[in-house]
Design a protein around this motif. Sequence first.
Motif: not given
Length: 739
Positions: A181-188, A234-238
Amino acid sequence: MGDRTRAHSGAADGAATPCPPASVRNVVLVGHSGSGKTTLVEALALTAGAVNRAGRVEDGATVSDYDEIEHRQRRSVQLSLVPLEWDGHRINLLDTPGHADFVGELRAGLRAADAALFVVSAAQEADAVAGAARTVWEECAAVGMPRAVVVTHLDTARTGFDAMTGVCARILGGDDPDAVLPLYLPVYGPEGADGHRRATGLTGLLSGRTGDYATGVRREGPPEPGRLPLIEEARGRLIEGIIAGSEDETLLDRYLGGDDIDLATLTGDLEKAVARGVFHPVLAAAPAAPGARQGLGTVELLDLITAGFPSPLERPAPVVTAPDGSARPGIGCDPEGPLVAEVVRTASDPYVGRISLVRVFSGTLRPDATVRVSGHGLTGRGHQDHDLDERIGSLSSPFGGQQRVLDHCAAGDLACIGRLTRAETGDTLSGPDDPLLMEVWPMPDPLLPLAVRAHGKADEDRLSQGLARLVAEDPAMRLEQNPDTGQLVLWCLGEAHRDVALDRLRGRHGVQVDAVPYRVALRETFGGPARGRGRQVKQSGGHGQFAICEIAVEPLPAGSGVEFVDKVVGGAVPRHFVPSVEKGVRAQAARGVVAGHPLVDIRVTLLDGKAHSVDSSDAAFQTAGALALREAADAAPIHLLEPVAEVTVLVPDTYVGPVMSDLSGRRGRVVGTEQTGAGRTSVRAEVPELEIGRYAVELRSVSHGTGRFSRAYARHEPMPQAVAERLRARESGQESGNG
């Protein structure tokens, strides 16, 4: 982990400072070709201050440490080490080749490391990534290696970060996709002229803070309000993934009961789950832009390595024995313990000679010390057993094109040793008074043959020495002097591996060689019974030659060899000349009777003959026996026998059909299939060896790089007449061309 802004604590001249085991992190970068591993190493080294882009002048030319690493590693197909420091930790980054032909280097890197960064490129098609990634991921899983996933090339992505994370969870997570699972989400940022949106920052899902790299140096701040719903989902899944991998069984009940789990607890459990190898966080990274000091995600990655990856103290050491194989107590990562180190890479430098990269598992290695060099032998690969003492020279740590001198290398760390002339890759270094031998890591089986010969007379003397050095550096190669064909064969893992071998022989070892067609060991046999008469009668002054013998030949079952029977009556052939006839028959059978291949599976019966009291001799009856066998061959059909191999192919279920069809097209007989779990099938077949000379290369095409196979000799059996005629025509054409 990764949400804290830190200044680097190491500099270029500090990279050679030894560290205690608790402060060492040995990290191997793995992934398919083109995934961006080497670029990521450069970006991490730049952020940590281990290299620079400012440029320095050497011999009138301006170079930089950054460019030096890039140049050396991009042209290398060997394991490469780049040490750096971060937050009081020594990080040894081990960069491995991504090509499937160099899986031996990958396994060496896994042996030397305690954790892995699994690098995937968003610029490649998801299906291509899935096929290549699965094989490398399984290599890591086989040794229980803790892993984190790094997604690169987001600025030229064909597959977005979310989609690539989903691919990784599906392909790499197996039965537990929530373990990836992702630990961070990219900002574009805004869309550029090329139509791509460049990632400018990362938002930590646990901390809710954003690291902004837009200025070239990480700045931390709150996320944009519009992104909060996405972050919360995403935080809840992590959090659920972390709790599922937690050793604290009460954590799940607290979470389901509505408790707000504090950040320190979540971060601590995450770090433990990563170190135990039960959770694999996904991060994004990109190289620094021109003039920037830090690349996207590099601070987060370095923090993950130091806080979440295990130290050498937390990883079990390989099993050790005495060189004679007797049991010895296990070792631990103790600088004061018995010396046990292993050569994980051997390279030749034109200026300093042989350089050995070693991982110290126990004890402390010091310059100018005498060590016991013990090798497993691997005689099937052209290596011999050895157990001898050798004095090492200086210890060093690589830095760009330089070697920084070390005054010692303690347990858990890596170092380079120059001029360790007798050690080979895979050898153990230990104390001469307490010699130990480490359990060897599994070597891939090379299955692509390369037959070579010296180009000229001057190269003949250097050829054996050059080949010996080649296999000493790369135990994934196997050297064979084929007893049937007389060819010198270097077995490789694929075409790229083969090309590197030829290049090293010519460029590094100064041996010019020619690659020649590989010959399969064929046999001949009689297709039916026949008789022959051998007559050796000559008179040319002095004693003449007189010997006559008559034989009968009949075919025998496969594997019978050559059987000789004496049925002479009345002393037509004197008893002391019967062995001479047999010797002549067997010598002719070894030379062949039609195409020059050994004759097998026949019974030769000596029926009659004549001798002369003066002119008969051992040599005469040997010649007569050979002539009789050749005459019998003229009177009977002679069949060519070809070797048949038992081939076992392991592929994902998706490719079972294409693989079976391909094997059938090679005159193969599929004898069974078996499910091996994890969506893979083992296909067993019997295939003529003439049809699988390049199968190591062609299977990759059929299975999209996901298949592997093994082979073993089964037997010789008759070759179809049409195939035999084509083979004879081809051999005749080659002989005409050579003439």
